[in-house]
Structure formats: structure tokens, C-alpha cells
Design a protein around this motif. Sequence first.
Motif: not given
Length: 243
Positions: A12-19, A146-147, A178-184, A199-207
Amino acid sequence: MATIAVYSVKGGVGKTTFAVNLAWCAAQISRRRTLLWDLDASNGSGFLLGVDPRKKRTADTVFAAERGPDKLIQRTAYPTLDLLPADESIRTIGRQLDAIGKKKRLAKLVETLSRDYERILFDCPPVLNELSTQVMRAADLVIVPLPPSPLSARAFDLVVDEVRGSGKGHPPILPVLSMLDMRRALHKQAREANGNWPVVPLASAIEQCAVERKPVGAFAPRSAAARAFAHLWAAIERKLAEK
């Protein structure tokens, strides 16, 4: 030729999306002949690339003592990007590798594939076993998404131990927030503590990659997510050039 493993012991860390997105960057931005080798039984890489695996051979046959990967490799919609897909058979590959008794079987296969590819990326399963050990022996660089969370930090320590345990001359590790959200607050603290990490941000485009079944650069090339993966790929190429 260089091999890059995208690896984490935590799901659940986005590994496959990264690859998938990094393989697309290798093929489309760097114009390198690229193979994405899916070693995760879920075949997530194939799904995200819109490739449905053929049923003529199973993924574990690639590791058989007398067989090669040629007949299992599939073309993708991107001219310089091919896929070596996975299926459920990969779950038992650890036992198979133990049975054939070859500690560098994966590295030997990579050596064969290097005649046709300049970059080989592994989408690794989130496990610690003989397969992950062989991946570490074959990799030139290990990417660890690493989220920002305590569990991810613990998983990173396990990855470091696994890589170092692969022996002398182990590959360098490049951690990526990964999935970085600077509001948190927790995410902001993680960014401040690791200011030199990509850094790879939390983004709807990735989803949306799972909806479009395409890398983000293919359908949203001007998005922040596409730029982040492009910047990460540039950092990877620089890291490889240092070797």
C-alpha cells in the motif's frame, strides 16, 4: 544496462504505481529500451499498463533451469517499453529457486535480457524471501517509496537490512517520500527531516492511473504528479551515472 528495483516490505505504499511510471519515464523521456519485470503475483503492473497476460506460459517458468523469458515478454502501447508479466504462479517462486539451487538465477536472466534492454525495472512483491534476496543481488539501485508514517519508517529499516544482507557490493538505496500532503503535520515533519529525498505528492492524477490504465505522463503530462516522476527519474539516472 542498469537494473532498478522498486521495493518495500510494506504493502500500500504505491510501489507498483512507482514501477510503472518510472518504466514509462525510462522509455519515453530517456528513450531507453526498457523492460518492466512484474514479480508481484497481483500483476498490478500489467493492469496499469493495459496489458492482459497471455495464458500460454506461467510467470514461474521464466526461472526454470532450461527456459528463458522470451515467450512471456509482451509489448505495451509504448514502443520502447515491454512487460514481463506476473501471475499467481509467482507466489511459489521461492520454493522453486530453492529447488534448483541457484542463488543468482535472477541475475543470470538479467544478463541475458541485457542484450535487448538498457533499463530493467523490477516491481517487487512486499516480502522477504529468496526472491527478494536475488533481486537485491541483481539490482544496481533500489527505490523505496515511503509514505510519511512510523510504519513506513520501520519498513525502510527492514529494506536496508535486506539490501545489506545481500552481500558485499550491495546496491545503493534511494528512499522517496510518496503520497506527500504538506497540509498534514506528520507529512510536513517528514519532509523537513528528509529534505534531500525525492518527493512524489499525493495527487488525484496518480489515483487515476488505475482508471485510465496508463502511466500519469501518458494522460496528464502537465500535472504535478507527472513532473514529480520525471524529476525522480532524472535523479535515478544521475545516481546510476555515479556508479
